[in-house]
Design an enzyme around this catalytic site. Sequence first.
Site, PDB file in Angstrom:
ATOM      1  N   ALA A 140       0.860  -1.185   0.000  1.00  0.00           N
ATOM      2  CA  ALA A 140       0.000   0.000   0.000  1.00  0.00           C
ATOM      3  C   ALA A 140       0.896   1.234   0.000  1.00  0.00           C
ATOM      4  O   ALA A 140       1.137   1.865   1.026  1.00  0.00           O
ATOM      5  CB  ALA A 140      -0.926  -0.005   1.210  1.00  0.00           C
ATOM      6  N   GLU A 321       5.003  -8.925 -13.448  1.00  0.00           N
ATOM      7  CA  GLU A 321       4.115 -10.005 -13.900  1.00  0.00           C
ATOM      8  C   GLU A 321       4.746 -10.780 -15.058  1.00  0.00           C
ATOM      9  O   GLU A 321       4.591 -12.007 -15.152  1.00  0.00           O
ATOM     10  CB  GLU A 321       2.768  -9.434 -14.317  1.00  0.00           C
ATOM     11  N   ASP A 344     -12.743 -10.138 -12.294  1.00  0.00           N
ATOM     12  CA  ASP A 344     -13.158  -8.762 -12.525  1.00  0.00           C
ATOM     13  C   ASP A 344     -14.614  -8.803 -12.955  1.00  0.00           C
ATOM     14  O   ASP A 344     -14.948  -9.439 -13.971  1.00  0.00           O
ATOM     15  CB  ASP A 344     -12.282  -8.136 -13.616  1.00  0.00           C
TER      16      ASP A 344
END
Length: 377
Positions: A140, A321, A344
């Site tokens: 975060a 990724e 999603d």
Amino acid sequence: MQTDHRKTRIKGLFSKYRVLLIFGLCLFILGYFWQASKGSWLKRKISILCDTQRNKIDPFHGLLGIKVSRNKTNVLHGLPEIALPRMVYSKPHIFKPPRTDVLTMTPWLAPIIWDGTFNLEILNEQFRQRNTTIGLTVFAIKKYVVFLQRFLATAETYFMVGHRVKYYIFTDRPEAIPNMNVKEGREIVPLRVQNYPRWQEISMRRMEMLSYYSQQRFIHEVDFLVCVDADMQFSNEVGVEILSEVFGTIHPGFYAAERQAFTYERRSTSEAYIPLDEGDFYYCGCFFGGTVAEVHKLTKKCHEAIMADKSKSLEAIWHEESHLNKYFVYHKPTKILSPEYLWDNGLGSPQFLKKKRFLTVPKNHAAIRNKRNSNLK
């Protein structure tokens, strides 16, 4: 007189050479005992070497959190006894597989986890008896702290229910972490980390931080690590069924795609390069994990590859990724999470998707990454 003379002569010779005689006798005694013990000494040495080699390739090390002792005499005695209590559940049938609409096993015999393919009650009992502790890592940085309230609240409801959990929150703003009470056996652990001007750099540096903390801290505190993004929310149970030596999650945008359509890194100059004729699945970078040792190996390898690209002024197309996908091509995951574990809602609700366990949070990417005064959507 002659006899006395002979005795006197013998006494003189003994007096003259007694030191040598005593020394020779000592050598003889030492040699005798060394010869007698030499066989057992060599056997002990060979046994120690064999035990060391066996431990190095111990196939059970790390499985389900079992810690195998390196002490020869404790290898067997240190194993926990897992005895399930009486349970009532439907009998599995050889000719009635629980799912026939989806792939449930890879060619290298790694299970693909879907609803209906496991009994969570049995798994929960097994992991409880092993006293398993799970670390959930989340980054975060900058404005991403705004997602923590929803992330932690939904994790408390759905993530590893009934098990010990440490929430490792990597942030440049520890004071912004929500002050919330968590269940018994759970703990929020802030980890202050450096900020970077570019969000791409922040994203790629995650592998470095996970590798470092796995070696320095996590290995001493938890059995498994689950590494996710902050801008997500749990919407259904995510439990110990996901845990394995190393696992990845199928990207919801590519679950039915051919490998040529995967957005792998296709430039051969990059360390993340994957040829068009290789690859099994396209894995998302926001949900992976495994034992601490395996996560350390994965993140260390990816970080080294990222730094090698950086030295050539390269960035892989999808940053860390892309490197994760390269790693999984040549280091096959031992378990794979289906799109149930990362979805999603913008992709709809296909029939094969029985549950949506972990969802992306709709947001304005430009606002959260770059613009200071923009409102999140």
